[in-house]
Scaffold this active site. Structure first.
Site, short mmCIF file in Angstrom:
data_model
loop_
_atom_site.label_atom_id
_atom_site.label_comp_id
_atom_site.label_asym_id
_atom_site.label_seq_id
_atom_site.Cartn_x
_atom_site.Cartn_y
_atom_site.Cartn_z
N HIS A 331 0.80 -1.30 -0.07
CA HIS A 331 -0.04 0.20 -0.19
C HIS A 331 1.01 1.01 0.15
CE1 HIS A 331 -2.90 3.06 1.43
NE2 HIS A 331 -3.57 2.25 0.70
N ASP A 390 -8.02 -4.79 -0.73
CA ASP A 390 -8.38 -5.49 -1.76
C ASP A 390 -7.99 -7.17 -1.93
OD1 ASP A 390 -10.10 -3.67 -2.93
OD2 ASP A 390 -8.33 -2.51 -3.28
C1 COA Z 1 -0.11 -0.46 -3.98
C2 COA Z 1 1.27 0.01 -4.79
C3 COA Z 1 1.18 0.65 -5.88
C4 COA Z 1 2.07 0.59 -3.45
O1 COA Z 1 3.39 0.87 -3.96
P1 COA Z 1 4.73 1.60 -3.24
O2 COA Z 1 4.27 2.94 -2.98
O3 COA Z 1 5.77 1.62 -4.27
O4 COA Z 1 5.00 0.58 -2.19
P2 COA Z 1 6.40 0.62 -1.21
O5 COA Z 1 6.84 1.85 -1.43
O6 COA Z 1 5.87 -0.02 -0.03
O7 COA Z 1 6.96 -0.53 -2.00
C5 COA Z 1 8.40 -0.79 -1.89
C6 COA Z 1 8.89 -1.64 -2.93
O8 COA Z 1 8.23 -3.01 -2.96
C7 COA Z 1 7.51 -3.25 -4.23
N1 COA Z 1 6.15 -3.80 -4.11
C8 COA Z 1 5.12 -3.14 -3.24
N2 COA Z 1 4.17 -3.97 -3.40
C9 COA Z 1 4.38 -4.72 -3.96
C10 COA Z 1 3.57 -6.04 -4.84
N3 COA Z 1 2.16 -6.04 -4.31
N4 COA Z 1 4.11 -6.69 -5.72
C11 COA Z 1 5.27 -6.67 -5.77
N5 COA Z 1 6.11 -5.46 -5.54
C12 COA Z 1 5.77 -4.70 -4.60
C13 COA Z 1 7.40 -1.74 -4.84
O9 COA Z 1 7.41 -1.91 -6.16
C14 COA Z 1 8.61 -1.13 -4.20
O10 COA Z 1 9.75 -1.70 -5.20
P3 COA Z 1 10.63 -0.75 -6.14
O11 COA Z 1 11.25 0.52 -5.47
O12 COA Z 1 11.63 -1.62 -6.85
O13 COA Z 1 9.50 -0.23 -7.21
C15 COA Z 1 1.88 -1.45 -4.59
O14 COA Z 1 1.98 -2.10 -3.44
C16 COA Z 1 1.36 -2.52 -5.55
O15 COA Z 1 1.11 -2.18 -6.58
N6 COA Z 1 0.41 -3.42 -5.03
C17 COA Z 1 -0.25 -4.29 -5.94
C18 COA Z 1 -1.42 -3.63 -6.35
C19 COA Z 1 -2.41 -3.51 -5.35
O16 COA Z 1 -2.93 -4.55 -4.56
N7 COA Z 1 -3.03 -2.34 -5.58
C20 COA Z 1 -4.33 -2.06 -4.23
C21 COA Z 1 -3.72 -0.96 -3.50
S1 COA Z 1 -5.10 -0.59 -2.10
#
Ligand code: COA
Length: 453
Positions: A331, A390
């Site tokens: 998230h 979700d």
């Molecule tokens: C929601 C989301 C976009 C947040 O991403 P974020 O703000 O970059 O989150 P973080 O800073 O904690 O991420 C740290 C790292 O872990 C990765 N990461 C976080 N969640 C991940 C996931 N579900 N799958 C794969 N990698 C993930 C990020 O890409 C980031 O890596 P990077 O710097 O190499 O890009 C991301 O977690 C995601 O795409 N999740 C899957 C989609 C989803 O469930 N969305 C609903 C949100 S309510």
């Protein structure tokens, strides 16, 4: 290709798409060099401060001895902890209407206030004459979010006070849209299901004595029947999805478009367009599809190592949609846990038991436990990754026999309450169009005439 040979549009866009990819690519290090906060967030995932709000609060970190330390997520709506709010109505009444009142008006309703609000919402659940036939049934789409957006924009032409930005008028428009969104979504699905999938077409009108959750299941099902547990779990899902601060993508969209002075219908259409993205509201569909593939690919679902191997493949872009994501995990704000997922999990377990889906529930729980480890192995984690709301909502909707096409529209039926509260707060307080800056790294060039290029 010869001079007068015609390229197909696909050939043209394949070729020129690659040109765009090269021309538009900005080397990642430039963002750091110029101090640009990509995604309007810093390296720790904190959003750039762009506003103040009374509507809700999210906590994902604690300050311990001057240091910011990740903690279990907490969420408040208008000052009240979401755990207390859910506890307050579960087992007694439906929560959607009560919590919508709280978010819109900033206080918990008394009995009479809640009763009046429910009546107003019920009265709003009517569509203009022949709207279903003339708008919803025309050009039905598999993408119900698009179909709902089209309907919302069309409703503007039936509103004589469409552009009036006075708060009373905007509140009227918001309440009508909150009331109508379940109809636009469910009827949009029935039209698609009839014209594209060949199923029977039926329209059940909403019942003014039913709650929002009951109306959704009643309008959706051919026999209009549902159980108490089904509507309870759906009601809780709606409450948990209702609001999430000013910075989430669709609410920020609401704020941005509102700040431009646009009308309520256009603002809600823009927010819907944001919400449908798979990184935002579209994630729950992806979760269900991903879990379906996991069940096919992992030979022994009791073997946690085998589950971890599959999760690793997801991250290595070798499985499912090859985007490198485990959907339902992570998230933008929460770190150690998402309180909505935690609240939801208990109800999901009960529903899984009632529906004979305990085995599926165990697989979800295993992925919830294992995925953060696997992500931490393969990515740089700044703040922690955990299951988001979700992760379980798609599973719940599948147990309620809600078609995949309606998962994101159900999120919208809830979040439209938050959008409405934020639209009103933006209108009341801010008189500046939102306009962040983009630093131009473009080079200036000498113009050359066509015959000289
Ligand atoms: C929601 C989301 C976009 C947040 O991403 P974020 O703000 O970059 O989150 P973080 O800073 O904690 O991420 C740290 C790292 O872990 C990765 N990461 C976080 N969640 C991940 C996931 N579900 N799958 C794969 N990698 C993930 C990020 O890409 C980031 O890596 P990077 O710097 O190499 O890009 C991301 O977690 C995601 O795409 N999740 C899957 C989609 C989803 O469930 N969305 C609903 C949100 S309510």
């Amino acid at each position: 290709m010869e001079q007068n040979e015609r390229m197909s549009l696909v050939e043209y866009t394949d070729r020129y798409g690659k040109i765009c990819e090269n021309t538009d690519l900005i080397p990642g290090e430039l963002f750091d060099e110029y101090g640009v906060k990509r995604g309007l967030r810093d390296k720790n995932g904190n959003g750039v401060l762009s506003g103040l709000t009374h509507i809700s609060k999210i906590e994902a970190f604690k300050n311990i001895d001057g240091k910011k330390v990740p903690c279990d997520g907490r969420l408040w709506y208008r000052g009240y902890n979401i755990i207390d709010l859910v506890k307050g109505f579960t087992d007694k009444r439906f929560g959607y209407e009560e919590i919508a009142y709280l978010l819109l008006f900033g206080k918990l309703p008394k009995d009479k206030e809640l009763c009046d609000f429910k009546k107003i919402l019920s009265a709003s659940r009517t569509l203009p004459t022949n709207f279903t036939r003339d708008v919803i049934m025309k050009a039905p789409s598999k993408d119900i979010m698009n179909s709902v957006t089209k309907s919302v924009l069309t409703l503007a032409s039936y509103d004589e006070n469409m552009t009036d930005q006075s708060i009373g008028n905007v509140l009227r428009q918001c309440l009508q849209l909150i009331g109508i969104l379940p109809m636009l979504s469910v009827y949009g699905y029935h039209a698609y299901n009839h014209y594209e999938c060949g199923d029977s077409f039926y329209i059940h009108r909403p019942d003014e004595n039913l709650s929002t959750a009951e109306n959704i299941l009643m309008m959706l099902r051919p026999d209009k029947k549902y159980t108490e547990l089904e509507t309870k779990v759906l009601d809780i899902a709606l409450v948990l999805h209702m609001e999430h601060g000013g910075g989430n993508n669709s609410t920020f969209t609401t704020r941005v478009v509102t700040s431009a002075g646009s009308d309520t219908y256009s603002v809600v259409a823009a927010a819907l367009s944001s919400l449908k993205g798979p990184k935002h509201g579209g994630a729950n569909i992806k979760v269900v599809e991903m879990m379906r593939e996991l069940k096919e690919e992992v030979a022994d679902l009791n073997d946690e190592e085998a589950i971890k191997v599959y999760l690793g493949k997801l991250l290595d872009k070798q499985a499912f949609d090859k985007k490198g994501l485990i959907y339902g995990m992570g998230h933008a704000v929460y770190s150690l846990s998402d309180p909505r997922a935690q609240i939801f999990k208990g109800f999901v377990e009960k529903l899984a038991e009632a529906k004979g889906r305990d085995e599926d529930f165990k697989i979800y729980a295993a992925v919830e436990r294992l995925a953060p480890e696997v992500i931490a192995d393969k990515r740089k984690i700044y703040k922690g990754v955990s299951a988001n709301v979700d992760f379980y909502s798609g599973f719940v909707y599948s147990m309620l026999d809600i078609p995949l096409e309606l998962y994101t529209p159900i999120f919208a039926m809830a979040r439209i309450v938050g959008w409405s509260a934020h639209r009103i707060e933006e209108l009341v307080n801010v008189d500046k169009i939102i306009r962040p800056a983009y630093l131009s790294i473009m080079e200036e060039k000498e113009y050359t005439y066509l015959e000289e290029r």
